[in-house]
Design a protein around this motif. Structure first.
Motif, PDB file in Angstrom:
ATOM      1  N   VAL A   1       0.841  -1.203   0.000  1.00  0.00           N
ATOM      2  CA  VAL A   1       0.000   0.000   0.000  1.00  0.00           C
ATOM      3  C   VAL A   1       0.876   1.253   0.000  1.00  0.00           C
ATOM      4  CG1 VAL A   1      -2.016  -0.972   1.161  1.00  0.00           C
ATOM      5  CG2 VAL A   1      -0.105  -0.106   2.509  1.00  0.00           C
ATOM      6  N   LYS A   2       0.240   2.366  -0.314  1.00  0.00           N
ATOM      7  CA  LYS A   2       0.986   3.633  -0.340  1.00  0.00           C
ATOM      8  C   LYS A   2       1.197   4.182   1.056  1.00  0.00           C
ATOM      9  CE  LYS A   2       0.179   5.491  -4.926  1.00  0.00           C
ATOM     10  NZ  LYS A   2      -0.944   6.014  -5.684  1.00  0.00           N
ATOM     11  N   ARG A   3       0.172   3.997   1.905  1.00  0.00           N
ATOM     12  CA  ARG A   3       0.285   4.564   3.251  1.00  0.00           C
ATOM     13  C   ARG A   3       0.047   3.499   4.299  1.00  0.00           C
ATOM     14  NH1 ARG A   3      -3.328   9.044   4.552  1.00  0.00           N
ATOM     15  NH2 ARG A   3      -1.706   9.650   6.025  1.00  0.00           N
ATOM     16  N   ILE A   4       0.966   3.438   5.253  1.00  0.00           N
ATOM     17  CA  ILE A   4       0.850   2.449   6.321  1.00  0.00           C
ATOM     18  C   ILE A   4       1.281   3.091   7.626  1.00  0.00           C
ATOM     19  CG2 ILE A   4       3.159   1.616   5.713  1.00  0.00           C
ATOM     20  CD1 ILE A   4       2.439  -1.079   6.892  1.00  0.00           C
ATOM     21  N   GLU A   5       0.587   2.758   8.684  1.00  0.00           N
ATOM     22  CA  GLU A   5       0.997   3.204  10.015  1.00  0.00           C
ATOM     23  C   GLU A   5       1.293   1.963  10.845  1.00  0.00           C
ATOM     24  OE1 GLU A   5      -1.891   5.509  12.195  1.00  0.00           O
ATOM     25  OE2 GLU A   5      -0.899   5.110  14.107  1.00  0.00           O
ATOM     26  N   ILE A   6       2.548   1.811  11.234  1.00  0.00           N
ATOM     27  CA  ILE A   6       2.904   0.675  12.091  1.00  0.00           C
ATOM     28  C   ILE A   6       2.535   1.071  13.508  1.00  0.00           C
ATOM     29  CG2 ILE A   6       4.797  -0.732  12.950  1.00  0.00           C
ATOM     30  CD1 ILE A   6       6.100  -0.217  10.148  1.00  0.00           C
ATOM     31  N   TYR A   7       1.488   0.430  14.014  1.00  0.00           N
ATOM     32  CA  TYR A   7       0.891   0.886  15.261  1.00  0.00           C
ATOM     33  C   TYR A   7       1.527   0.233  16.478  1.00  0.00           C
ATOM     34  CZ  TYR A   7      -2.680   1.918  18.707  1.00  0.00           C
ATOM     35  OH  TYR A   7      -3.333   2.337  19.834  1.00  0.00           O
ATOM     36  N   SER A   8       1.961  -0.999  16.327  1.00  0.00           N
ATOM     37  CA  SER A   8       2.626  -1.682  17.435  1.00  0.00           C
ATOM     38  C   SER A   8       3.432  -2.822  16.842  1.00  0.00           C
ATOM     39  CB  SER A   8       1.609  -2.216  18.439  1.00  0.00           C
ATOM     40  OG  SER A   8       0.946  -3.341  17.887  1.00  0.00           O
ATOM     41  N   ILE A   9       4.046  -3.609  17.698  1.00  0.00           N
ATOM     42  CA  ILE A   9       4.898  -4.684  17.178  1.00  0.00           C
ATOM     43  C   ILE A   9       4.094  -5.660  16.320  1.00  0.00           C
ATOM     44  CG2 ILE A   9       4.638  -6.211  19.184  1.00  0.00           C
ATOM     45  CD1 ILE A   9       7.720  -6.771  18.842  1.00  0.00           C
ATOM     46  N   ASP A  10       2.795  -5.764  16.554  1.00  0.00           N
ATOM     47  CA  ASP A  10       2.015  -6.767  15.805  1.00  0.00           C
ATOM     48  C   ASP A  10       0.805  -6.202  15.073  1.00  0.00           C
ATOM     49  OD1 ASP A  10       0.439  -6.221  17.986  1.00  0.00           O
ATOM     50  OD2 ASP A  10      -0.221  -8.275  18.260  1.00  0.00           O
ATOM     51  N   GLU A  11       0.743  -4.895  14.899  1.00  0.00           N
ATOM     52  CA  GLU A  11      -0.419  -4.305  14.238  1.00  0.00           C
ATOM     53  C   GLU A  11      -0.013  -3.187  13.294  1.00  0.00           C
ATOM     54  OE1 GLU A  11      -3.764  -2.943  16.773  1.00  0.00           O
ATOM     55  OE2 GLU A  11      -2.683  -4.098  18.272  1.00  0.00           O
ATOM     56  N   ALA A  12      -0.754  -3.068  12.198  1.00  0.00           N
ATOM     57  CA  ALA A  12      -0.546  -1.931  11.294  1.00  0.00           C
ATOM     58  C   ALA A  12      -1.871  -1.523  10.667  1.00  0.00           C
ATOM     59  CB  ALA A  12       0.456  -2.296  10.214  1.00  0.00           C
ATOM     60  N   PHE A  13      -2.045  -0.215  10.497  1.00  0.00           N
ATOM     61  CA  PHE A  13      -3.198   0.298   9.762  1.00  0.00           C
ATOM     62  C   PHE A  13      -2.773   0.562   8.322  1.00  0.00           C
ATOM     63  CE2 PHE A  13      -4.273   1.691  14.111  1.00  0.00           C
ATOM     64  CZ  PHE A  13      -5.568   1.197  14.205  1.00  0.00           C
ATOM     65  N   LEU A  14      -3.607   0.169   7.378  1.00  0.00           N
ATOM     66  CA  LEU A  14      -3.318   0.417   5.969  1.00  0.00           C
ATOM     67  C   LEU A  14      -4.380   1.335   5.389  1.00  0.00           C
ATOM     68  CD1 LEU A  14      -2.667  -3.252   4.731  1.00  0.00           C
ATOM     69  CD2 LEU A  14      -1.090  -1.720   5.920  1.00  0.00           C
ATOM     70  N   ASP A  15      -3.955   2.215   4.497  1.00  0.00           N
ATOM     71  CA  ASP A  15      -4.897   3.059   3.771  1.00  0.00           C
ATOM     72  C   ASP A  15      -5.241   2.350   2.465  1.00  0.00           C
ATOM     73  OD1 ASP A  15      -6.259   4.983   2.424  1.00  0.00           O
ATOM     74  OD2 ASP A  15      -4.907   6.621   2.982  1.00  0.00           O
ATOM     75  N   LEU A  16      -6.508   1.965   2.312  1.00  0.00           N
ATOM     76  CA  LEU A  16      -6.913   1.233   1.104  1.00  0.00           C
ATOM     77  C   LEU A  16      -7.490   2.183   0.059  1.00  0.00           C
ATOM     78  CD1 LEU A  16      -8.546  -1.983   2.617  1.00  0.00           C
ATOM     79  CD2 LEU A  16      -6.149  -1.468   2.165  1.00  0.00           C
ATOM     80  N   GLN A  17      -6.809   3.301  -0.154  1.00  0.00           N
ATOM     81  CA  GLN A  17      -7.356   4.310  -1.067  1.00  0.00           C
ATOM     82  C   GLN A  17      -7.440   3.788  -2.497  1.00  0.00           C
ATOM     83  OE1 GLN A  17      -4.636   7.603  -1.520  1.00  0.00           O
ATOM     84  NE2 GLN A  17      -2.925   6.396  -0.792  1.00  0.00           N
ATOM     85  N   HIS A  18      -6.637   2.799  -2.830  1.00  0.00           N
ATOM     86  CA  HIS A  18      -6.620   2.280  -4.196  1.00  0.00           C
ATOM     87  C   HIS A  18      -7.766   1.298  -4.442  1.00  0.00           C
ATOM     88  CE1 HIS A  18      -4.534  -0.565  -1.661  1.00  0.00           C
ATOM     89  NE2 HIS A  18      -4.662  -1.499  -2.579  1.00  0.00           N
ATOM     90  N   ILE A  19      -8.551   1.058  -3.408  1.00  0.00           N
ATOM     91  CA  ILE A  19      -9.577   0.019  -3.542  1.00  0.00           C
ATOM     92  C   ILE A  19     -10.963   0.631  -3.645  1.00  0.00           C
ATOM     93  CG2 ILE A  19     -10.733  -1.771  -2.187  1.00  0.00           C
ATOM     94  CD1 ILE A  19      -7.907  -2.775  -1.572  1.00  0.00           C
ATOM     95  N   GLN A  20     -11.726   0.140  -4.608  1.00  0.00           N
ATOM     96  CA  GLN A  20     -13.006   0.767  -4.930  1.00  0.00           C
ATOM     97  C   GLN A  20     -14.173   0.230  -4.108  1.00  0.00           C
ATOM     98  OE1 GLN A  20     -12.743   3.264  -7.001  1.00  0.00           O
ATOM     99  NE2 GLN A  20     -10.582   2.781  -7.334  1.00  0.00           N
ATOM    100  N   ASN A  21     -14.281  -1.069  -3.971  1.00  0.00           N
ATOM    101  CA  ASN A  21     -15.481  -1.604  -3.338  1.00  0.00           C
ATOM    102  C   ASN A  21     -15.163  -2.696  -2.325  1.00  0.00           C
ATOM    103  OD1 ASN A  21     -15.330  -4.209  -4.617  1.00  0.00           O
ATOM    104  ND2 ASN A  21     -15.858  -3.129  -6.503  1.00  0.00           N
ATOM    105  N   LYS A  22     -16.225  -3.116  -1.663  1.00  0.00           N
ATOM    106  CA  LYS A  22     -16.096  -4.045  -0.551  1.00  0.00           C
ATOM    107  C   LYS A  22     -15.494  -5.391  -0.977  1.00  0.00           C
ATOM    108  CE  LYS A  22     -18.888  -6.266   2.939  1.00  0.00           C
ATOM    109  NZ  LYS A  22     -20.174  -6.414   3.593  1.00  0.00           N
ATOM    110  N   ASN A  23     -15.916  -5.877  -2.158  1.00  0.00           N
ATOM    111  CA  ASN A  23     -15.403  -7.173  -2.603  1.00  0.00           C
ATOM    112  C   ASN A  23     -13.909  -7.118  -2.870  1.00  0.00           C
ATOM    113  OD1 ASN A  23     -17.836  -8.372  -2.394  1.00  0.00           O
ATOM    114  ND2 ASN A  23     -18.407  -8.045  -4.564  1.00  0.00           N
ATOM    115  N   GLN A  24     -13.493  -6.028  -3.525  1.00  0.00           N
ATOM    116  CA  GLN A  24     -12.063  -5.860  -3.794  1.00  0.00           C
ATOM    117  C   GLN A  24     -11.277  -5.794  -2.496  1.00  0.00           C
ATOM    118  OE1 GLN A  24     -10.966  -2.500  -6.125  1.00  0.00           O
ATOM    119  NE2 GLN A  24     -11.778  -3.347  -8.023  1.00  0.00           N
ATOM    120  N   ALA A  25     -11.850  -5.081  -1.522  1.00  0.00           N
ATOM    121  CA  ALA A  25     -11.183  -4.938  -0.234  1.00  0.00           C
ATOM    122  C   ALA A  25     -11.009  -6.305   0.414  1.00  0.00           C
ATOM    123  CB  ALA A  25     -11.977  -4.006   0.678  1.00  0.00           C
ATOM    124  N   TYR A  26     -12.030  -7.086   0.344  1.00  0.00           N
ATOM    125  CA  TYR A  26     -11.986  -8.418   0.939  1.00  0.00           C
ATOM    126  C   TYR A  26     -10.912  -9.269   0.263  1.00  0.00           C
ATOM    127  CZ  TYR A  26     -13.494 -13.029   2.443  1.00  0.00           C
ATOM    128  OH  TYR A  26     -13.521 -14.288   2.959  1.00  0.00           O
TER     129      TYR A  26
END
Length: 422
Positions: free
Chosen positions: A94-119
């Motif tokens: 992904v273009k944007r990622i936030e490493i939140y802790s040793i075992d977690e990260a938030f991703l920005d799914l801006q490149h994704i259009q719909n729910k199925n693609q996200a899944y």
DNA sequence: TCTGGGGTCCTAGGACCC
DNA sequence: TCTGGGGTCCTAGGACCC
């Protein structure tokens, strides 16, 4: 609608231990804190046995081992390295990622259009990490960070085995929030949930329906943001440029109680040296050195907590000055006759070396402060692989006499502990 | 007997400024 | 006797997170 994803490693420390021990695939695993004190991670099987998070090891040890459970002391060299590998993979996706802790990260799914693609993206992500690193992850997808946490919570319990859950439709969101106790919400801790319960609010749905102004007034802007996020309104942004640290803490509990000042001094010196290394690694200088010492909070008869700070006349990153400040504070807070169980050092009031306010009239020498970048750099280089240079006030044996009886090899970070095959 | 470690953010209140 | 209004900065303490 923009979507975010939360990638969360399943039972991370326990999963790390399994990567090089496939024979333990179905065996219950727990990982212990320093000194083998508390349980800090559990595999699914260990959870099913009723082992609670944070429980003192001695309370469950006998029954757990009798049932065939396996136990490890914490091996942060291994966990840190595997974490980096997971994050590197995500970073490439992904273009944007936030490493939140040793075992977690938030991703920005801006490149994704719909729910199925996200899944589908989630499933791809999960399979890749599983194959390349060997760590199982679950993925929650939703319009806000708080809702990705909810989605990840559901992903844990879905039966389809994908470990991916996408929470997007308003109807689904409300339906799920109705069965979610407020204590499970990200940002609602023990205290807030108690206060909210007193107001008759029990489910996440009930919280989401509250009047924003009332929440703001009665609680704070923090809870207001949580409420808005539960409703699907993004308030907490992805933070993909890691801010410089604002404080550095090095602290440990002791295996045995310590009463003597001289023993504490050498331990605090060890903490100070480690804190100095961290400070220089962060490329910061600090103006305040604080030290704390305390007796065990479980010892009801004899309790004492000492804490104080030393203000440095100008920002420094030289370990010798940190040691000087720490020593001064320790001398003022130390009281004889107490069995100390924990101590630590805290560096704060940071400034970037490029913007240092120097004293107008005095040099660091005149202020009785040591500051020598080259010397520190040289020592850091020499100590980078294996500690060779010690300060006179330190004691041997690392940060503190820590007991780790059941630690696994540093499979990925030490040449002499690489896994071998026959 | 034995109970982890390392962070962040927000708020209230005091000191101080013009 | 009467005593403004609007700020900033810092710190301690409390809440939360993993």
């Amino acid at each position: 609608m923009k979507l975010l994803a939360l990638v969360d490693c399943d039972n991370f420390y326990a999963s790390c231990e399994r990567v090089f021990r496939p024979d333990l695939k179905k065996t219950p695993i727990v990982v212990l804190s320093n000194n083998d004190g508390c349980v800090i991670a559990r595999s699914k099987e260990a959870k099913a046995m009723g082992i609670k998070m944070g429980v003192p090891w001695f309370q469950v040890k006998e029954a757990y081992l009798a049932q065939g459970g396996k136990v490890f002391s914490s091996n942060f060299a291994l966990y840190g390295d595997l974490s980096k590998r997971v994050m590197n993979i995500l970073d490439g996706m992904v273009k944007r990622i936030e490493i939140y802790s040793i075992d977690e990260a938030f991703l920005d799914l801006q490149h994704i259009q719909n729910k199925n693609q996200a899944y589908e993206f989630g499933v791809y992500c999960r399979n890749t990490i599983r194959q390349w690193v060997g760590i199982p992850v679950r993925i929650g997808i939703a319009p806000t960070k708080t809702l990705t946490k909810v989605a990840s919570h559901i992903a844990k319990n879905t039966n389809d085995g994908t470990g991916v859950y996408c929470l997007k439709k308003q109807k689904d969101i409300f339906h799920i929030l109705q069965t979610l106790p407020i204590r499970e919400i990200w940002g609602v801790g023990h205290n807030l949930s108690r206060q909210l319960n007193q107001l008759g609010i029990y489910s996440a749905y009930e919280l989401a329906q509250m009047d924003i102004r009332f929440i703001r007034k009665k609680f704070s802007v923090v809870l207001e943001r949580t409420v808005r996020e539960l409703r699907g309104e993004p308030c907490i942004q992805i933070d993909d440029h890691s801010e410089p640290k604002k404080q550095i803490v090095v602290s440990r509990s002791f295996r045995d109680r310590i009463e003597s000042l001289s023993e504490l001094k050498s331990l605090i010196s060890n903490f100070a040296v480690r804190a100095g290394e961290k400070l220089r690694h962060e490329k910061q200088k600090c103006s305040q050195v604080s030290v704390f010492i305390s007796t065990s909070r479980f010892n009801k008869q004899l309790q004492y907590r000492g804490f104080d700070s030393f203000q440095l006349p100008c920002p420094i990153d030289d370990t010798r000055s940190i040691l000087m400040g720490a020593n001064k504070v320790l001398n003022t807070i130390f009281k004889h006759g107490y069995p100390y169980a924990k101590a630590g050092i805290l560096l704060s009031q940071f400034s970037h070396p490029a913007f240092i306010q120097k004293s107008l009239f005095e040099t660091t020498d005149q202020l009785h402060l040591k500051q020598d970048e080259n010397l520190m750099q040289t020592i850091d280089d020499l100590n980078s692989i294996h500690t060779q240079i010690y300060y006179a006030s330190q004691c041997s044996g690392g940060l503190s006499p820590i007991q780790k009886k059941m630690v696994s090899p540093k499979y990925t970070t030490n040449w002499w502990e690489l896994p071998t095959t026959k």
